[in-house]
Motif scaffolding. Structure first.
Motif, short mmCIF file in Angstrom:
data_model
loop_
_atom_site.label_atom_id
_atom_site.label_comp_id
_atom_site.label_asym_id
_atom_site.label_seq_id
_atom_site.Cartn_x
_atom_site.Cartn_y
_atom_site.Cartn_z
N ARG A 118 -15.87 -12.72 -5.23
CA ARG A 118 -16.33 -11.35 -5.01
C ARG A 118 -16.29 -11.02 -3.51
NH1 ARG A 118 -19.64 -7.74 -7.86
NH2 ARG A 118 -21.00 -6.45 -6.57
N LYS A 119 -16.73 -11.98 -2.71
CA LYS A 119 -16.75 -11.79 -1.26
C LYS A 119 -15.35 -11.46 -0.73
CE LYS A 119 -18.06 -12.52 3.14
NZ LYS A 119 -18.88 -11.55 3.90
N HIS A 120 -14.36 -12.26 -1.11
CA HIS A 120 -13.02 -12.04 -0.57
C HIS A 120 -12.38 -10.78 -1.13
CE1 HIS A 120 -9.06 -12.72 1.05
NE2 HIS A 120 -8.57 -12.49 -0.16
N LEU A 121 -12.44 -10.58 -2.44
CA LEU A 121 -11.73 -9.45 -3.03
C LEU A 121 -12.25 -8.11 -2.52
CD1 LEU A 121 -11.19 -10.51 -6.75
CD2 LEU A 121 -9.56 -10.60 -4.86
N LEU A 122 -13.56 -7.96 -2.45
CA LEU A 122 -14.10 -6.67 -2.01
C LEU A 122 -13.87 -6.44 -0.52
CD1 LEU A 122 -17.36 -6.45 -4.16
CD2 LEU A 122 -15.12 -5.40 -4.57
N ALA A 123 -13.98 -7.51 0.29
CA ALA A 123 -13.67 -7.37 1.72
C ALA A 123 -12.19 -7.09 1.91
CB ALA A 123 -14.07 -8.64 2.47
N GLY A 124 -11.34 -7.79 1.14
CA GLY A 124 -9.90 -7.56 1.25
C GLY A 124 -9.52 -6.14 0.87
N LEU A 125 -10.15 -5.62 -0.18
CA LEU A 125 -9.89 -4.25 -0.59
C LEU A 125 -10.27 -3.27 0.52
CD1 LEU A 125 -9.21 -1.99 -2.59
CD2 LEU A 125 -11.51 -2.30 -3.57
N ASP A 126 -11.43 -3.46 1.12
CA ASP A 126 -11.85 -2.56 2.20
C ASP A 126 -10.86 -2.59 3.35
OD1 ASP A 126 -14.08 -1.66 0.88
OD2 ASP A 126 -15.46 -3.07 1.84
N GLN A 127 -10.36 -3.77 3.69
CA GLN A 127 -9.38 -3.87 4.77
C GLN A 127 -8.08 -3.16 4.40
OE1 GLN A 127 -8.87 -7.91 6.19
NE2 GLN A 127 -11.07 -8.32 6.08
N SER A 128 -7.65 -3.31 3.14
CA SER A 128 -6.43 -2.62 2.69
C SER A 128 -6.60 -1.11 2.76
CB SER A 128 -6.08 -3.03 1.26
OG SER A 128 -5.61 -4.36 1.22
N LEU A 129 -7.74 -0.61 2.34
CA LEU A 129 -7.97 0.84 2.40
C LEU A 129 -7.89 1.35 3.83
CD1 LEU A 129 -10.93 1.22 -0.14
CD2 LEU A 129 -8.50 1.69 -0.53
N ARG A 130 -8.40 0.56 4.78
CA ARG A 130 -8.32 0.99 6.18
C ARG A 130 -6.87 0.99 6.66
NH1 ARG A 130 -13.25 -2.00 6.58
NH2 ARG A 130 -12.16 -3.88 7.29
N ARG A 131 -6.11 -0.04 6.30
CA ARG A 131 -4.71 -0.08 6.73
C ARG A 131 -3.90 1.06 6.11
NH1 ARG A 131 -5.63 -5.86 6.59
NH2 ARG A 131 -5.16 -5.88 4.35
N LEU A 132 -4.18 1.36 4.86
CA LEU A 132 -3.45 2.43 4.17
C LEU A 132 -3.93 3.82 4.59
CD1 LEU A 132 -3.43 0.80 0.63
CD2 LEU A 132 -1.38 1.35 1.96
N GLY A 133 -5.16 3.91 5.08
CA GLY A 133 -5.71 5.20 5.46
C GLY A 133 -6.10 6.06 4.28
N VAL A 134 -6.55 5.43 3.19
CA VAL A 134 -6.95 6.16 1.98
C VAL A 134 -8.37 5.74 1.59
CG1 VAL A 134 -4.58 6.40 1.16
CG2 VAL A 134 -5.92 4.39 0.47
N ASP A 135 -9.00 6.55 0.73
CA ASP A 135 -10.35 6.18 0.28
C ASP A 135 -10.33 5.42 -1.04
OD1 ASP A 135 -9.68 8.19 -1.49
OD2 ASP A 135 -11.36 9.51 -0.96
N HIS A 136 -9.16 5.36 -1.68
CA HIS A 136 -9.03 4.57 -2.91
C HIS A 136 -7.57 4.22 -3.13
CE1 HIS A 136 -7.71 8.43 -4.60
NE2 HIS A 136 -7.12 7.71 -5.56
N VAL A 137 -7.33 3.15 -3.88
CA VAL A 137 -6.00 2.88 -4.41
C VAL A 137 -6.07 3.06 -5.92
CG1 VAL A 137 -5.21 1.35 -2.58
CG2 VAL A 137 -6.47 0.38 -4.53
N ASP A 138 -4.92 3.28 -6.51
CA ASP A 138 -4.90 3.55 -7.95
C ASP A 138 -5.02 2.27 -8.77
OD1 ASP A 138 -4.31 6.54 -7.91
OD2 ASP A 138 -2.81 5.71 -6.57
#
Length: 336
Positions: A118-138
């Protein structure tokens, strides 16, 4: 692609060009051919070329772009490149796009830098959202199963992300049939059903035909396959040896053992089948991967607009005669 002084204007006929397939029991449809940004995107490649590929893909009705935090060199740079292109060219069309990404491979130091906790996946998702510049991915994938993390924890992390609104659909990649069943059951109980499985599949890697394709069909979930060209082997580029700059030549994700004499003999035989069908070898490989209606989408990677256009034509030839399928099987089982 049409250029204006304000930037890119998509082709108004784009949705007449792609074929779309329903993703399992969901309301979602994916283009038969999706664009993967694994190998030819990121800081190693000219941003203008990446932009041209993305815009041309959208003009063709390819609205599914597949990423992962690990894609690009350095890690994360494919997401950053796509984020720039999204902001400058496609921001007005965000709701037409299906953006997927993944987490699970090592991304930073320490015990939480990789895996499916849970720690890695949720942190990784937050980092991806910042790199993509979006508030969600589909779509957000658990990129691979993690033997050190209970699958219940991994699926709870995906469900949490969905409930937070950071993802629209949970998905998994490279899970076994048994792992897929378990993941689907847990997510169903959590009220955030599993949308999609992403396995590797090509003429040279047919492992999912044993059980996994039956499993996704039984569970009524989508299947988006990757590496349909076996990382370039099924383009024929290795017919005369290992080219400079190729994946095998650079030792990037493709070992020299996978372009051995037996494999290349199979590829040469398949080239004759492609020629009789009026296709390139790459087109044959993509059409073949699309022939099974249990497969929702085939994720292809390209390095140029020309390659994209050539590969895109494969969706028009996804039907094979029994004789052609037998000949392909013979090529694969008995190299000469």
């Amino acid at each position: 692609m049409k250029a204006t002084t304000l930037g890119y204007t998509p082709d108004e006929n784009r949705y007449r060009r792609s074929h779309y397939r329903r993703c399992g029991a969901s309301g979602l449809k994916l283009p038969a051919l999706s664009l993967g940004l694994w190998y030819s995107f990121g800081d190693d490649f000219a941003l203008d070329n990446q932009r041209s590929i993305i815009c041309r893909a959208f003009d063709l009705g390819i609205n599914h772009f597949d990423l992962a935090d690990k894609y690009g060199r350095p890690d994360g740079s494919a997401e950053e490149s796509f984020g720039r292109i999204l902001r400058t060219e496609l921001a007005a069309h965000r709701d037409e796009l299906l953006i997927s990404t993944k987490a699970g491979y090592p991304m930073w130091p320490g015990p939480y830098g990789g895996g499916a906790s849970r720690k890695h996946l949720l942190a990784g998702l937050d980092q991806s959202l910042r790199r993509l510049g979006v508030d969600h991915v589909d779509v957000f994938y658990s990129h691979r199963p993690d033997p050190d993390t209970p699958i219940e924890e991994t699926m709870l992390a995906l469900s949490t992300a969905a409930r937070q609104g950071k993802i629209r659909y949970p998905a998994i990649s490279s899970y076994s049939p048994e792992g897929t069943r378990h993941a689907a059951q847990i997510l169903h109980e959590l009220g955030t059903p599993l949308l999609l499985h992403q396995p590797e599949y090509s003429m040279l890697n047919r492992g999912i035909e044993r059980d996994l394709l039956d499993t996704v069909a039984e569970l009524n979930i989508g299947c988006a396959t990757f590496s349909p060209l076996a990382q370039g082997v099924l383009t024929g580029k290795y017919g005369d040896g290992v080219p400079d700059g190729s994946r095998a030549g650079q030792g990037r994700s493709l070992s020299l053992q996978k372009v051995g004499d037996e494999t290349l003999a199979r590829v040469r035989a398949l080239r004759h089948v492609a020629s009789r069908r009026g296709q390139s070898l790459a087109q044959l490989a993509l059409s073949w991967a699309l022939r099974d209606d249990r497969i929702t989408s085939v994720i292809m990677g390209v390095s140029s607009v020309q390659q994209l256009d050539e590969n895109f034509a494969a969706q028009k030839r996804a039907e094979f005669t029994d004789l052609e399928l037998k000949e392909i099987d013979d090529c694969l089982s008995a190299p000469s």
